[in-house]
Write a protein that holds these residues in place. Structure first.
Motif, PDB file in Angstrom:
ATOM      1  N   SER A  27       0.804  -1.296  -0.209  1.00 11.40           N
ATOM      2  CA  SER A  27      -0.039  -0.086   0.130  1.00 11.40           C
ATOM      3  C   SER A  27       0.769   1.275   0.137  1.00 11.40           C
ATOM      4  O   SER A  27       0.597   2.208   0.161  1.00 11.40           O
ATOM      5  CB  SER A  27      -1.032  -0.027   1.095  1.00 11.40           C
ATOM      6  N   SER A  28       2.302   1.255  -0.309  1.00 10.24           N
ATOM      7  CA  SER A  28       3.072   2.289  -0.210  1.00 10.24           C
ATOM      8  C   SER A  28       4.093   1.804  -1.076  1.00 10.24           C
ATOM      9  O   SER A  28       4.560   0.659  -1.149  1.00 10.24           O
ATOM     10  CB  SER A  28       3.411   3.031   1.209  1.00 10.24           C
ATOM     11  N   PRO A  29       5.067   2.705  -1.488  1.00 10.36           N
ATOM     12  CA  PRO A  29       6.289   2.348  -2.103  1.00 10.36           C
ATOM     13  C   PRO A  29       7.302   1.738  -1.169  1.00 10.36           C
ATOM     14  O   PRO A  29       7.883   0.854  -1.760  1.00 10.36           O
ATOM     15  CB  PRO A  29       6.702   3.807  -2.487  1.00 10.36           C
ATOM     16  N   PHE A  30       7.244   1.927   0.006  1.00  6.92           N
ATOM     17  CA  PHE A  30       8.171   1.392   0.949  1.00  6.92           C
ATOM     18  C   PHE A  30       7.717  -0.315   1.151  1.00  6.92           C
ATOM     19  O   PHE A  30       8.446  -1.134   1.239  1.00  6.92           O
ATOM     20  CB  PHE A  30       8.183   1.897   2.279  1.00  6.92           C
ATOM     21  N   GLU A  31       6.433  -0.247   1.274  1.00  9.18           N
ATOM     22  CA  GLU A  31       5.793  -1.820   1.389  1.00  9.18           C
ATOM     23  C   GLU A  31       6.215  -2.583   0.037  1.00  9.18           C
ATOM     24  O   GLU A  31       6.830  -3.904   0.229  1.00  9.18           O
ATOM     25  CB  GLU A  31       4.383  -1.836   1.681  1.00  9.18           C
ATOM     26  N   LYS A  49       2.107 -13.801   2.401  1.00 11.64           N
ATOM     27  CA  LYS A  49       1.775 -14.446   3.791  1.00 11.64           C
ATOM     28  C   LYS A  49       2.442 -13.917   4.830  1.00 11.64           C
ATOM     29  O   LYS A  49       2.137 -13.684   5.968  1.00 11.64           O
ATOM     30  CB  LYS A  49       1.897 -16.070   3.901  1.00 11.64           C
ATOM     31  N   ALA A  50       3.783 -13.411   4.815  1.00  8.79           N
ATOM     32  CA  ALA A  50       4.591 -13.020   5.819  1.00  8.79           C
ATOM     33  C   ALA A  50       4.322 -11.539   5.982  1.00  8.79           C
ATOM     34  O   ALA A  50       4.347 -11.079   6.808  1.00  8.79           O
ATOM     35  CB  ALA A  50       6.222 -13.198   5.222  1.00  8.79           C
ATOM     36  N   THR A  51       4.064 -10.767   4.671  1.00  7.82           N
ATOM     37  CA  THR A  51       3.955  -9.495   4.876  1.00  7.82           C
ATOM     38  C   THR A  51       2.666  -8.924   5.294  1.00  7.82           C
ATOM     39  O   THR A  51       2.499  -8.029   6.053  1.00  7.82           O
ATOM     40  CB  THR A  51       4.213  -8.534   3.572  1.00  7.82           C
ATOM     41  N   ASP A  52       1.692  -9.971   5.255  1.00  8.53           N
ATOM     42  CA  ASP A  52       0.143  -9.657   5.763  1.00  8.53           C
ATOM     43  C   ASP A  52       0.427  -9.660   7.268  1.00  8.53           C
ATOM     44  O   ASP A  52      -0.377  -9.142   8.096  1.00  8.53           O
ATOM     45  CB  ASP A  52      -0.539 -10.686   5.310  1.00  8.53           C
ATOM     46  N   ARG A  53       1.477 -10.282   7.819  1.00  2.56           N
ATOM     47  CA  ARG A  53       1.662 -10.413   9.271  1.00  2.56           C
ATOM     48  C   ARG A  53       2.373  -9.110   9.677  1.00  2.56           C
ATOM     49  O   ARG A  53       2.472  -8.234  10.828  1.00  2.56           O
ATOM     50  CB  ARG A  53       2.246 -11.605   9.757  1.00  2.56           C
ATOM     51  N   LEU A  54       3.596  -8.831   8.845  1.00  3.68           N
ATOM     52  CA  LEU A  54       4.428  -7.870   9.131  1.00  3.68           C
ATOM     53  C   LEU A  54       3.826  -6.536   9.135  1.00  3.68           C
ATOM     54  O   LEU A  54       4.177  -5.597  10.005  1.00  3.68           O
ATOM     55  CB  LEU A  54       5.706  -8.029   8.294  1.00  3.68           C
ATOM     56  N   PHE A  55       3.520  -6.158   7.962  1.00  2.01           N
ATOM     57  CA  PHE A  55       2.724  -4.901   7.648  1.00  2.01           C
ATOM     58  C   PHE A  55       2.022  -4.157   8.631  1.00  2.01           C
ATOM     59  O   PHE A  55       2.143  -2.814   8.847  1.00  2.01           O
ATOM     60  CB  PHE A  55       2.629  -4.714   6.365  1.00  2.01           C
ATOM     61  N   PRO A  56       1.034  -4.881   9.304  1.00  2.00           N
ATOM     62  CA  PRO A  56       0.373  -4.188  10.099  1.00  2.00           C
ATOM     63  C   PRO A  56       1.029  -3.707  11.435  1.00  2.00           C
ATOM     64  O   PRO A  56       0.561  -2.804  12.289  1.00  2.00           O
ATOM     65  CB  PRO A  56      -0.945  -5.205  10.463  1.00  2.00           C
ATOM     66  N   GLU A  70      16.670  -9.693  14.328  1.00  2.00           N
ATOM     67  CA  GLU A  70      15.911 -11.018  15.007  1.00  2.00           C
ATOM     68  C   GLU A  70      14.413 -10.775  15.057  1.00  2.00           C
ATOM     69  O   GLU A  70      13.564 -11.831  14.805  1.00  2.00           O
ATOM     70  CB  GLU A  70      16.320 -11.268  16.345  1.00  2.00           C
ATOM     71  N   GLY A  71      13.688  -9.515  15.438  1.00  2.00           N
ATOM     72  CA  GLY A  71      12.423  -9.499  15.485  1.00  2.00           C
ATOM     73  C   GLY A  71      11.920  -9.327  14.110  1.00  2.00           C
ATOM     74  O   GLY A  71      10.861 -10.004  13.787  1.00  2.00           O
ATOM     75  N   LEU A  72      12.713  -8.981  13.138  1.00  2.00           N
ATOM     76  CA  LEU A  72      11.983  -9.153  11.611  1.00  2.00           C
ATOM     77  C   LEU A  72      12.042 -10.588  11.190  1.00  2.00           C
ATOM     78  O   LEU A  72      11.211 -10.850  10.402  1.00  2.00           O
ATOM     79  CB  LEU A  72      12.934  -8.309  10.650  1.00  2.00           C
ATOM     80  N   LYS A  73      13.150 -11.315  11.673  1.00  2.00           N
ATOM     81  CA  LYS A  73      13.220 -12.763  11.167  1.00  2.00           C
ATOM     82  C   LYS A  73      11.870 -13.503  11.479  1.00  2.00           C
ATOM     83  O   LYS A  73      11.375 -14.415  10.852  1.00  2.00           O
ATOM     84  CB  LYS A  73      14.347 -13.264  11.883  1.00  2.00           C
ATOM     85  N   GLU A  74      11.352 -13.146  12.673  1.00  2.00           N
ATOM     86  CA  GLU A  74      10.138 -13.731  13.366  1.00  2.00           C
ATOM     87  C   GLU A  74       8.849 -13.508  12.240  1.00  2.00           C
ATOM     88  O   GLU A  74       8.106 -14.371  12.122  1.00  2.00           O
ATOM     89  CB  GLU A  74       9.746 -13.282  14.576  1.00  2.00           C
ATOM     90  N   TYR A  75       8.906 -12.607  11.593  1.00  2.00           N
ATOM     91  CA  TYR A  75       7.823 -12.423  10.662  1.00  2.00           C
ATOM     92  C   TYR A  75       8.029 -13.135   9.302  1.00  2.00           C
ATOM     93  O   TYR A  75       7.244 -13.257   8.576  1.00  2.00           O
ATOM     94  CB  TYR A  75       7.604 -10.915  10.476  1.00  2.00           C
TER      95      TYR A  75
END
Length: 210
Positions: A27-31, A49-56, A70-75
């Motif tokens: 929904s944005s150039p960054f995403e 599937k991953a970004t639907d959890r990450l981006f919100p 490490e936090g990013l890896k979880e998503y």
């Protein structure tokens, strides 16, 4: 392949799909930049599937940077090569914050200077986020261009150069999406679905399937 055939192929693809876009969710150039970076050697479905959890939770350079590697890896751990991709995206966010005020630069050189971003990713972002008539050549587009004889080349750079030369201006913005979708769903790698192909009679592939 002659000019008339190419024009008819492009016209049919446009008629079948007048407003094509990427299958990555953004929904944005960054995403979009993050999603395309994550999509290397991965499917759009898997990335979504991953970004639907990450981006919100985190959809800006600052928020993703604050997650830490490490936090990013979880998503994104369900995506192939997620360790290296997490490192790259985290470094990318730092550079965007430090050098570009947290915005995605509408500039090829600046994009390609970001970790994990090559010419193909830069082309996708410039085309889909900013409306540039760039053509990002991936494995699907490389296969379709060579198999049909639409724009032949020994590597992705040659195919990109040929496409930029032979595709008329009115089709340049969308041809990337038409060819990638055609390669993903019809002109597939192992056994192309020639019988259901809307350009079968124009294609110069010799070993057509039923």
């Amino acid at each position: 392949m002659n000019k008339e055939k190419r024009l008819e192929i492009l016209t049919r693809l446009r008629d079948a799909n007048p407003h094509p876009t990427t299958e990555l969710n953004f929904s944005s150039p960054f995403e979009l930049l993050v999603a395309v970076t994550l999509s290397a050697q991965a499917t759009d479905v898997g990335v979504n599937k991953a970004t639907d959890r990450l981006f919100p939770v985190a959809n800006t350079p600052q928020k993703i940077y604050d997650l830490g590697v490490e936090g990013l890896k979880e998503y994104i751990k369900t995506i192939g090569l997620f360790n290296a991709k997490a490192e790259n995206v985290h470094k990318m966010c730092r550079i965007l914050l430090d050098k570009h005020d947290g915005e995605v630069p509408e500039n090829r050189e600046a994009l390609e200077a970001l970790p994990g971003v090559g010419r193909k990713t830069a082309n996708v972002v410039l085309n889909t986020a900013f409306g540039w008539p760039t053509i990002a050549v991936d494995t699907h587009i490389f296969r379709v261009s060579n198999r049909t004889k639409f724009a032949m080349g020994k590597n992705v750079d040659q195919v990109e150069d040929k496409l930029l030369k032979v595709v008329p201006k009115e089709f340049k913005l969308d041809v990337h999406h038409w060819l990638i979708l055609h390669g993903r769903y019809t002109c597939v790698a192992r056994k192309p679905r020639c019988g259901s192909c809307i350009i079968e009679d124009l294609c110069e592939f010799k070993d057509k399937t039923e």
